[in-house]
Write a protein that holds these residues in place. Sequence first.
Motif, PDB file in Angstrom:
ATOM      1  N   ALA A   1     -60.080 -54.770 -42.095  1.00  0.00           N
ATOM      2  CA  ALA A   1     -59.029 -54.738 -43.111  1.00  0.00           C
ATOM      3  C   ALA A   1     -57.699 -55.213 -42.529  1.00  0.00           C
ATOM      4  O   ALA A   1     -57.280 -54.759 -41.471  1.00  0.00           O
ATOM      5  CB  ALA A   1     -58.872 -53.332 -43.667  1.00  0.00           C
ATOM      6  N   ALA A   2     -57.046 -56.129 -43.239  1.00  0.00           N
ATOM      7  CA  ALA A   2     -55.750 -56.661 -42.806  1.00  0.00           C
ATOM      8  C   ALA A   2     -55.099 -57.331 -44.010  1.00  0.00           C
ATOM      9  O   ALA A   2     -55.785 -57.886 -44.857  1.00  0.00           O
ATOM     10  CB  ALA A   2     -55.956 -57.684 -41.675  1.00  0.00           C
ATOM     11  N   ASP A   3     -53.767 -57.317 -44.160  1.00  0.00           N
ATOM     12  CA  ASP A   3     -52.762 -56.866 -43.196  1.00  0.00           C
ATOM     13  C   ASP A   3     -52.231 -55.463 -43.563  1.00  0.00           C
ATOM     14  O   ASP A   3     -52.349 -54.529 -42.803  1.00  0.00           O
ATOM     15  CB  ASP A   3     -51.585 -57.831 -43.154  1.00  0.00           C
ATOM     16  N   ILE A   4     -51.592 -55.331 -44.744  1.00  0.00           N
ATOM     17  CA  ILE A   4     -51.069 -54.035 -45.178  1.00  0.00           C
ATOM     18  C   ILE A   4     -52.085 -53.430 -46.134  1.00  0.00           C
ATOM     19  O   ILE A   4     -52.346 -53.980 -47.206  1.00  0.00           O
ATOM     20  CB  ILE A   4     -49.707 -54.163 -45.864  1.00  0.00           C
ATOM     21  N   VAL A   5     -52.659 -52.310 -45.745  1.00  0.00           N
ATOM     22  CA  VAL A   5     -53.729 -51.691 -46.525  1.00  0.00           C
ATOM     23  C   VAL A   5     -53.194 -50.378 -47.102  1.00  0.00           C
ATOM     24  O   VAL A   5     -52.885 -49.446 -46.359  1.00  0.00           O
ATOM     25  CB  VAL A   5     -54.964 -51.435 -45.645  1.00  0.00           C
ATOM     26  N   ASP A   6     -53.089 -50.328 -48.436  1.00  0.00           N
ATOM     27  CA  ASP A   6     -52.651 -49.120 -49.131  1.00  0.00           C
ATOM     28  C   ASP A   6     -53.847 -48.549 -49.888  1.00  0.00           C
ATOM     29  O   ASP A   6     -54.314 -49.137 -50.874  1.00  0.00           O
ATOM     30  CB  ASP A   6     -51.507 -49.429 -50.106  1.00  0.00           C
ATOM     31  N   LEU A   7     -54.346 -47.406 -49.421  1.00  0.00           N
ATOM     32  CA  LEU A   7     -55.504 -46.767 -50.019  1.00  0.00           C
ATOM     33  C   LEU A   7     -55.074 -45.601 -50.905  1.00  0.00           C
ATOM     34  O   LEU A   7     -54.035 -44.972 -50.663  1.00  0.00           O
ATOM     35  CB  LEU A   7     -56.441 -46.229 -48.929  1.00  0.00           C
ATOM     36  N   ALA A   8     -55.902 -45.308 -51.907  1.00  0.00           N
ATOM     37  CA  ALA A   8     -55.712 -44.111 -52.731  1.00  0.00           C
ATOM     38  C   ALA A   8     -57.073 -43.538 -53.056  1.00  0.00           C
ATOM     39  O   ALA A   8     -58.041 -44.267 -53.310  1.00  0.00           O
ATOM     40  CB  ALA A   8     -54.954 -44.442 -54.012  1.00  0.00           C
ATOM     41  N   LEU A   9     -57.160 -42.208 -53.025  1.00  0.00           N
ATOM     42  CA  LEU A   9     -58.381 -41.483 -53.370  1.00  0.00           C
ATOM     43  C   LEU A   9     -58.084 -40.607 -54.574  1.00  0.00           C
ATOM     44  O   LEU A   9     -57.180 -39.759 -54.524  1.00  0.00           O
ATOM     45  CB  LEU A   9     -58.850 -40.638 -52.193  1.00  0.00           C
ATOM     46  N   ASP A  10     -58.815 -40.844 -55.665  1.00  0.00           N
ATOM     47  CA  ASP A  10     -58.570 -40.139 -56.929  1.00  0.00           C
ATOM     48  C   ASP A  10     -57.099 -40.231 -57.324  1.00  0.00           C
ATOM     49  O   ASP A  10     -56.496 -39.256 -57.813  1.00  0.00           O
ATOM     50  CB  ASP A  10     -59.002 -38.683 -56.834  1.00  0.00           C
ATOM     51  N   GLY A  11     -56.503 -41.390 -57.088  1.00  0.00           N
ATOM     52  CA  GLY A  11     -55.124 -41.639 -57.480  1.00  0.00           C
ATOM     53  C   GLY A  11     -54.084 -41.128 -56.514  1.00  0.00           C
ATOM     54  O   GLY A  11     -52.885 -41.362 -56.715  1.00  0.00           O
ATOM     55  N   GLU A  12     -54.487 -40.451 -55.456  1.00  0.00           N
ATOM     56  CA  GLU A  12     -53.533 -39.920 -54.476  1.00  0.00           C
ATOM     57  C   GLU A  12     -53.383 -40.922 -53.331  1.00  0.00           C
ATOM     58  O   GLU A  12     -54.356 -41.222 -52.625  1.00  0.00           O
ATOM     59  CB  GLU A  12     -54.006 -38.578 -53.948  1.00  0.00           C
ATOM     60  N   ALA A  13     -52.160 -41.437 -53.156  1.00  0.00           N
ATOM     61  CA  ALA A  13     -51.915 -42.465 -52.137  1.00  0.00           C
ATOM     62  C   ALA A  13     -52.023 -41.874 -50.744  1.00  0.00           C
ATOM     63  O   ALA A  13     -51.601 -40.737 -50.486  1.00  0.00           O
ATOM     64  CB  ALA A  13     -50.539 -43.078 -52.336  1.00  0.00           C
ATOM     65  N   ARG A  14     -52.606 -42.659 -49.858  1.00  0.00           N
ATOM     66  CA  ARG A  14     -52.658 -42.326 -48.441  1.00  0.00           C
ATOM     67  C   ARG A  14     -51.633 -43.163 -47.697  1.00  0.00           C
ATOM     68  O   ARG A  14     -51.163 -44.192 -48.207  1.00  0.00           O
ATOM     69  CB  ARG A  14     -54.057 -42.580 -47.887  1.00  0.00           C
ATOM     70  N   PRO A  15     -51.262 -42.768 -46.472  1.00  0.00           N
ATOM     71  CA  PRO A  15     -50.307 -43.584 -45.706  1.00  0.00           C
ATOM     72  C   PRO A  15     -50.803 -45.017 -45.530  1.00  0.00           C
ATOM     73  O   PRO A  15     -52.007 -45.261 -45.378  1.00  0.00           O
ATOM     74  CB  PRO A  15     -50.219 -42.849 -44.364  1.00  0.00           C
ATOM     75  N   SER A  16     -49.886 -45.960 -45.529  1.00  0.00           N
ATOM     76  CA  SER A  16     -50.239 -47.366 -45.327  1.00  0.00           C
ATOM     77  C   SER A  16     -50.893 -47.532 -43.961  1.00  0.00           C
ATOM     78  O   SER A  16     -50.511 -46.880 -42.981  1.00  0.00           O
ATOM     79  CB  SER A  16     -48.997 -48.248 -45.411  1.00  0.00           C
ATOM     80  N   HIS A  17     -51.883 -48.413 -43.928  1.00  0.00           N
ATOM     81  CA  HIS A  17     -52.613 -48.665 -42.685  1.00  0.00           C
ATOM     82  C   HIS A  17     -52.412 -50.117 -42.278  1.00  0.00           C
ATOM     83  O   HIS A  17     -52.657 -51.032 -43.080  1.00  0.00           O
ATOM     84  CB  HIS A  17     -54.104 -48.385 -42.878  1.00  0.00           C
ATOM     85  N   VAL A  18     -51.933 -50.330 -41.062  1.00  0.00           N
ATOM     86  CA  VAL A  18     -51.787 -51.678 -40.513  1.00  0.00           C
ATOM     87  C   VAL A  18     -52.556 -51.684 -39.194  1.00  0.00           C
ATOM     88  O   VAL A  18     -52.033 -51.302 -38.149  1.00  0.00           O
ATOM     89  CB  VAL A  18     -50.314 -52.058 -40.306  1.00  0.00           C
ATOM     90  N   GLY A  19     -53.805 -52.109 -39.255  1.00  0.00           N
ATOM     91  CA  GLY A  19     -54.665 -52.042 -38.086  1.00  0.00           C
ATOM     92  C   GLY A  19     -55.128 -53.384 -37.581  1.00  0.00           C
ATOM     93  O   GLY A  19     -55.941 -53.445 -36.652  1.00  0.00           O
ATOM     94  N   TYR A  20     -54.670 -54.481 -38.190  1.00  0.00           N
ATOM     95  CA  TYR A  20     -54.992 -55.836 -37.722  1.00  0.00           C
ATOM     96  C   TYR A  20     -56.505 -56.059 -37.611  1.00  0.00           C
ATOM     97  O   TYR A  20     -56.983 -56.699 -36.690  1.00  0.00           O
ATOM     98  CB  TYR A  20     -54.314 -56.117 -36.377  1.00  0.00           C
ATOM     99  N   GLY A  21     -57.236 -55.514 -38.586  1.00  0.00           N
ATOM    100  CA  GLY A  21     -58.671 -55.733 -38.616  1.00  0.00           C
ATOM    101  C   GLY A  21     -59.485 -54.761 -37.807  1.00  0.00           C
ATOM    102  O   GLY A  21     -60.715 -54.839 -37.816  1.00  0.00           O
ATOM    103  N   GLY A  22     -58.837 -53.847 -37.085  1.00  0.00           N
ATOM    104  CA  GLY A  22     -59.573 -52.859 -36.305  1.00  0.00           C
ATOM    105  C   GLY A  22     -60.306 -51.875 -37.210  1.00  0.00           C
ATOM    106  O   GLY A  22     -59.893 -51.589 -38.340  1.00  0.00           O
ATOM    107  N   THR A  23     -61.398 -51.311 -36.714  1.00  0.00           N
ATOM    108  CA  THR A  23     -62.217 -50.379 -37.481  1.00  0.00           C
ATOM    109  C   THR A  23     -61.541 -49.010 -37.560  1.00  0.00           C
ATOM    110  O   THR A  23     -60.953 -48.534 -36.584  1.00  0.00           O
ATOM    111  CB  THR A  23     -63.602 -50.251 -36.831  1.00  0.00           C
TER     112      THR A  23
END
Length: 849
Positions: free
Chosen positions: A540-562
């Motif tokens: 996953a890259a570049d800025i990954v914004d996830l949400a679970l059941d509509g609840e946002a999680r912190p942005s993830h910037v992992g440059y494709g790392g697992t």
Amino acid sequence: MTDTSLSAVALRPTGLVLDGREEALFCASLFYFRLPRETWEARLAQVRATGYRAIDVYLPWNFHETAPGVWDFAGRHDVGAFLDLAHEAGLAVVARPGPYICSEWDGGALPAWLGLDPDLRVRQAEPRFLAQVRAWFDRAMPLLAERQWGRGGAVVAVQLENELDFFDTADRHAYISALRDMATGHGVTVPLIACAGQGDLVGAGGGVEGVAPAFNFYPDDRSPFVEAEVRRYADLVAARGLPLLVTETNRRHATLRRLMVSGAVLIAPYLQASGYDFGYTPSVGNWGDPGGFMTHDYDFGGYLSPVGEARPETAEARVLTAFTRTLGPRLAKARTTEAEGVQSVSVATSSSPSQLVLDGGGTVTGVPNLTEEPGTAEIGGRTVALAPRSTALIVRDLPLAGFGLTGTLAFASADLVGAGTDGLRFASGVASTVEVGGETAEFPAPEIGKPLRRTVGGVDITVLHPEDVADPDGARAEITGPAPEAEALTAVFRRALPTRSGATEAHELPPSSEAAGVFRGRTHYAATLDGVAELLIEGAADIVDLALDGEARPSHVGYGGTFTVPTAGKTAFTATVETWGHANFDDSRLPGLALGSLRGLGRVWAVTGREDVHALWTVDGGEQWAGDPAPVRSLGGWSSTRIGRPATYRRPLPVDGVSHYAFHLGELALPVEVDVDGEARIVSPIDPWVHLEPGRGRNVAVTAPHWPGSGSGPVELLRLEAVRDWRVEAQPDTAILALAGQDAEGLAVELPLRLAPGEETWLDVPVPSGGRSLRFEGEQVRVSAFAGGELLGRVWLDDPHRPRFTGGDPGRLWIPGAWNSGTVRLLVRGTAGGAQPHLARVTATAAPE
């Protein structure tokens, strides 16, 4: 018009010789794609006014081919018009069409869709890649050929590729030969060059006939070893009958003087004229530490800021270029040696200072002061004042007959910036000494606007303050004063506009952004989870914004790392993935930093099982073991006195032959080699995962140098099952710009504006007329600003999960005056994982253009 380019431009030991004129050339990077078209002419004039006679210009392939087969050479993309303006300004151009340019630009200018072809190998003599390059060169090279010096144009050299010696190209000779043939096939007759990023001439140019080597040289400005290294490069190319061309280097003129006196005859400090990355065009790069976003504000401290401010180095530029013009061919034809006659220096200086033996007599000795304090040097029995962070150019025994004067300039510690029948002109910011015709004069440091004049040895001598040195057209330097105060913009309007179209397509698996048609912009993903307790996400890259059941999680910037995501009890999974940029360099430590890597959510797996596999590894310690059987240890647990020697751990993994697995090596302290069924790869501490396809992993070997305490920690095998049935909304940059341009009703609001994590909204901010630098204050928000039909740029405010930013000022966005209709539209997104998201303040500061 008769083709005279062959005679108009020559590459000789004295450098790039234009119309027979031998002269050391200073060249400033100036990039049309980082400036509004309305500013091109003014910015070219600013460069001309510093005395630089040339500019180097990248041509970014993906700036002109915006989608496969879609070409744009109009408006801000009209490179031909820019080159014509450079010619009208009297500037020569070193054109750099790539195909790869680096330049901290999105993907190094390689189009994002190239990565969709698994058989295409970038920067290789490979048919698929060369066919794509040919389509680009078929459009770029004719533009350059038509504008060559000697044909009524400005182009004096064409650079092929860029710093290829950093990249693992299998057949460099074949690759560069193919590029050369494409260029010459379109009628390019000016010199072709290839620059080495780390001194490997053959690595950069493949040793191809007709392609001259050049160097990109980035020393520490305070290094005492610059001169010796540069003289070595000068000797290397001189043995081939070629000049030392420095196509990129640092910007400080104290360092540029050291390069010049060490034999460089083309000196092109990178980014003296800074610029700005509009749109989704900054890159993701490493810059030493893995990861980092380039700012939109593209600035490494050159003499012109991104918004056109003239910094104090502009005066240094005028002095040094006046020095080279005054000595002219004498300097270009000079021979460089280790300096003689430097008895002592009171401050840190060069370990081996250089001296130019001028053609026709005389010498120039460079004496650096590498400290922040003033110093002195003893040269030829005289004491010379050294300004902080400076390089004095001491002229000795220069015959004056060539200037229409009699006698000899025996000694001058001030910079010689003019000579003619009316006398000699010097510039100095410190006290200086001039000796002519047996008479010596001491001059105090002159004040601005108050030149010092005396007759010495029958010659009229003038000593100017550096800021009083005129440009080639006779104008005095204009240095921008302090920035005006920022004006707070408090009246904002919240617009009832959607931030997405909502139109989705079904996909069995999440596609890459590029496969969905998003080469720049955002891709939105949604899937339903059924009894999934944990997800594993790869690539996953570049800025990954996830949400679970509509609840946002912190942005993830992992440059494709697992990474893994706990999901127990959740059913709705959504992700918005924004492309900041594609990798402009090649760093295999993280998947998203590899050149040609794709963007998007990557592969999403449900974790259906975990097994501890840290134990039961057989160890091969090489010569330490006396015989069989091999001992059994935990992974990384073998101990030995043979520090740094490799040890290999082997075991089968409990794979079922039908499932995908992820092999997790825990907390690695050092890179290790992992061999899976005979196929080896390096696994780094920053991404300690290995994906195992079905049937793979029955025989695994891990080899690492022995280092006490460097065990891998928990080692696990995760069984995976693909998450399927996705709804995907592609939102390329064109779609975002279209939304930003829509009208809608607005509600006046007061700042600070508070948002929920994951919430997005449009704001309109009235802005005073003219060019402006915009700044934003707040926490946990990302802001994208739009005006003039363009994305001005993006800022990310005070968020513990944001990445490292490199390059220029990450908090400044620029609205050029020509694009300012009185309003800037903002797309503001709240992020999770910190304080409540809020935009507290927006300010605007007048910016020169």
